[in-house]
Design a protein around this motif. Structure first.
Motif: not given
Ligand code: GDP
Ligand code: MG
Length: 329
Positions: A24-31, A42-46, A143-149, A178-182
């Motif tokens: 959970p919460n690794v960024g699958k839906s964001t991608l 739907a995407v959320s920090p939870r 490997l997601n969120k590399v913007d923060r690593v 990757i950095a799915a967010l950006e």
């Molecule tokens: P899922 O549960 O795997 O589907 O995750 P979500 O897509 O709901 O994202 C979970 C949280 O991770 C959200 O707060 C996103 O904004 C954040 N997030 C997703 N991708 C990235 C990224 O590339 N970089 C950063 N810093 N945060 C991200």
């Protein structure tokens, strides 16, 4: 849901399904949303925002490929977890079924999570079933969120994955940071997956974007706002059911949505003082619905109590999880 038809892809295509799986919460839906360029999931920090699997079809032409046409059918899934209750079981089945049926499995890992970003994580009981489900399937690790690593922290992680791949003799495996967010690295990720797909005729009509009905997508966007605006106060078992969905003569959409919780105290939280919170929810949800459907939206929100719905299959059906083995509503 469908979109205006693009010119059809030249045939045959590199095409097939790619299940987006992981914790959970690794960024699958964001991608998924980033690749499709629309807010489908739907995407959320939870954790545990995604409850059903969702198909999202991405079409493109990549000249280095032969043939260049690509029909990449992503299946976003709930994060893999174990736990009690019918809803958790349903979510887990959704993820494992999608993982076992796809042409390419895309395992998304959070590169900022030292305990979750390496293959060791598969040894834990919650992830072991996932690994078993994708055992014979070509794998891509994002490997997601590399913007923060830091790059220096990332290299050993990449090497660990490659060593694991050699040791386990998988059918095929690639790792893409990757950095799915950006969007960084996402084009490369798409090209990597596309190349691993079988070649054949397209599987879906050219204007189809998702298998989900508009009502489902609307409910997901309202639920997303619940996660955003209630934060930690949000009850785990909050659901959204669309009761009316009408296109008016002038092209506007009129949507009536019911937020379902399990207790009166939770209803009070969602409604807020003097109705302030449900009003804010309505404003934000209406805006994201208008962006998704690309037309003005009128949204009517209600809150209803259905005691203990998340613990029994009958309760799940009542709030729209109608197909306990397949795609839900
Ligand atoms: P899922 O549960 O795997 O589907 O995750 P979500 O897509 O709901 O994202 C979970 C949280 O991770 C959200 O707060 C996103 O904004 C954040 N997030 C997703 N991708 C990235 C990224 O590339 N970089 C950063 N810093 N945060 C991200
Ligand atoms: Mg998700």
């Amino acid at each position: 849901m469908s979109a205006p038809a693009e010119p059809p892809l030249p045939q045959p295509v590199h095409g097939g399904t790619c299940a987006i799986v992981g914790l959970p919460n690794v960024g699958k839906s964001t991608l998924l949303n980033r690749v499709l360029g629309r807010h489908l999931a739907a995407v959320s920090p939870r954790p545990q925002t995604t409850r059903n699997r969702i198909l999202g079809i991405h079409r493109t032409q990549l000249e280095p490929l032969d043939p260049p046409g690509v029909e990449l059918c992503f299946v976003d899934t709930p994060g893999i977890q174990i736990g009690k209750g019918a809803l958790r079981r349903f979510m887990r089945d959704q993820a494992l079924n999608a993982a076992g049926e796809c042409d390419v499995a895309l395992y998304v890992a959070d590169a900022t999570d030292p305990r979750g970003r390496t293959p060791d994580r598969f040894a834990q009981p919650d992830a072991a079933d996932l690994l078993a489900a994708i055992a014979g399937i070509p794998l891509v690790v994002a490997l997601n969120k590399v913007d923060r690593v830091n790059k220096t922290d990332l290299l050993p992680v990449l090497e660990t994955w490659m060593r694991w791949s050699e040791a386990t003799e998988r059918p095929a495996m690639n790792v893409v940071p990757i950095a799915a967010l950006e969007g960084d690295g996402v084009d490369r990720l798409v090209a990597t997956i596309a190349e691993m797909l079988p070649v054949g005729p397209p599987r879906f009509p050219a204007d189809m974007v998702t298998d989900r009905a508009e009502e489902f997508l609307a409910a997901e966007l309202v639920r997303e706002q619940l996660y955003h605006q209630l934060g930690k106060e949000l009850p785990y078992a909050a659901a959204v059911v669309i009761e009316t969905f009408e296109e008016r003569d002038n092209g506007d959409l009129a949507i009536g949505a019911c937020i379902i919780v399990e207790r009166e105290s939770q209803k009070a939280i969602v409604i807020g003082k003097g109705g302030a919170r449900v009003k804010q929810l309505g404003i934000a949800a209406r805006q994201s619905l208008a962006e998704l459907f690309r037309c003005p939206v009128h949204l009517n929100l209600f809150v209803k109590v259905v005691p203990d719905w998340s613990n029994a299959e009958a309760g799940l059906r009542k709030v729209g999880f109608s197909d306990l083995t397949g795609g839900g509503k």
